[in-house]
Design an enzyme around this catalytic site. Sequence first.
Site, PDB file in Angstrom:
ATOM      1  N   SER A 169      11.834   1.707   6.078  1.00  0.00           N
ATOM      2  CA  SER A 169      11.771   0.488   5.278  1.00  0.00           C
ATOM      3  C   SER A 169      12.504   0.659   3.946  1.00  0.00           C
ATOM      4  O   SER A 169      13.698   0.914   3.933  1.00  0.00           O
ATOM      5  CB  SER A 169      10.308   0.077   5.081  1.00  0.00           C
ATOM      6  N   ASP A 213       9.876  -3.497  11.046  1.00  0.00           N
ATOM      7  CA  ASP A 213       9.629  -2.478  10.026  1.00  0.00           C
ATOM      8  C   ASP A 213       9.076  -1.166  10.594  1.00  0.00           C
ATOM      9  O   ASP A 213       8.110  -1.155  11.360  1.00  0.00           O
ATOM     10  CB  ASP A 213       8.645  -3.046   8.999  1.00  0.00           C
TER      11      ASP A 213
END
Length: 276
Positions: free
Chosen positions: A44, A159
């Site tokens: 991320s 993510d």
Amino acid sequence: MDTKQLPKIGLALGGGGARGYAHIGVLKVLEQNNIPIDFIAGTSAGALVGALYAFFKKYEDVEQVALGNDLFKFLNLVIDPSFSGGLIKGDKLNNFLVQVFEGSGFDGLQIPFSAVASEVDTARTAVLNGGDLASAVQASAAFPLVFKSVLLEGKLLWDGGMSDPVPADVAKQMGADIVIVVNLYNETAFKAREGEKKEGVYETAARAIEALQHNLSKECLKCADIVIEPSVAGIDMLGLDKFLKGGEEIILEGEKAAIEALPRIKEAIDKFGGDR
């Protein structure tokens, strides 16, 4: 004749949204103390900072990209509303990343790098280390409900924090002898934010996800040799204001934590038998 074997050092940069500015402070301290990084794995926000450092190999350039946009320019660069799968399509973000990386793929990086995402259909970790660099970073940072998932190499991804929020295991698999981890889901992150008394839908959802990632990160740290945990108390991981107003302060927290960790890093190198 010096027969010391030099250890390969891997850096695992965890997710954490706006808290990811702390990664830049850590990189600054490592670079200034001549601790070279042989491998980088990022999830991320950690994937974004990690890819930038793998591309530029200078923390100043990463810092310039991170702090170089005002609010209006930032919103115009990355915000493209979506009506399904997430609030933001992510196309503008991808275009921005292509420009920053000058169209380079993984083969154009100065340091071997892996972006960590999660497969939507299986919940498995997806390690991305070849092909389209911008799309890999976009996928790693495609936080559910905020960004649409990304179709890459025939897989629907979102993510990396959903499966591997602090990718120490990936850095180890890349060949690192010593893995330095920056964990932004630490105890300071999960403390009640000063003055926060809201209990709306957003606050409740964010808190629930944060609790899950906080606990999952503890499992991830088992592969780490050195853990750096900047103080990120009071920083909402999705707080847009912090992306542009509080960056310098968060970078400083990363510096402080890295300086505190330096003796442990040097001791680990010495024990391995190397001299970097």
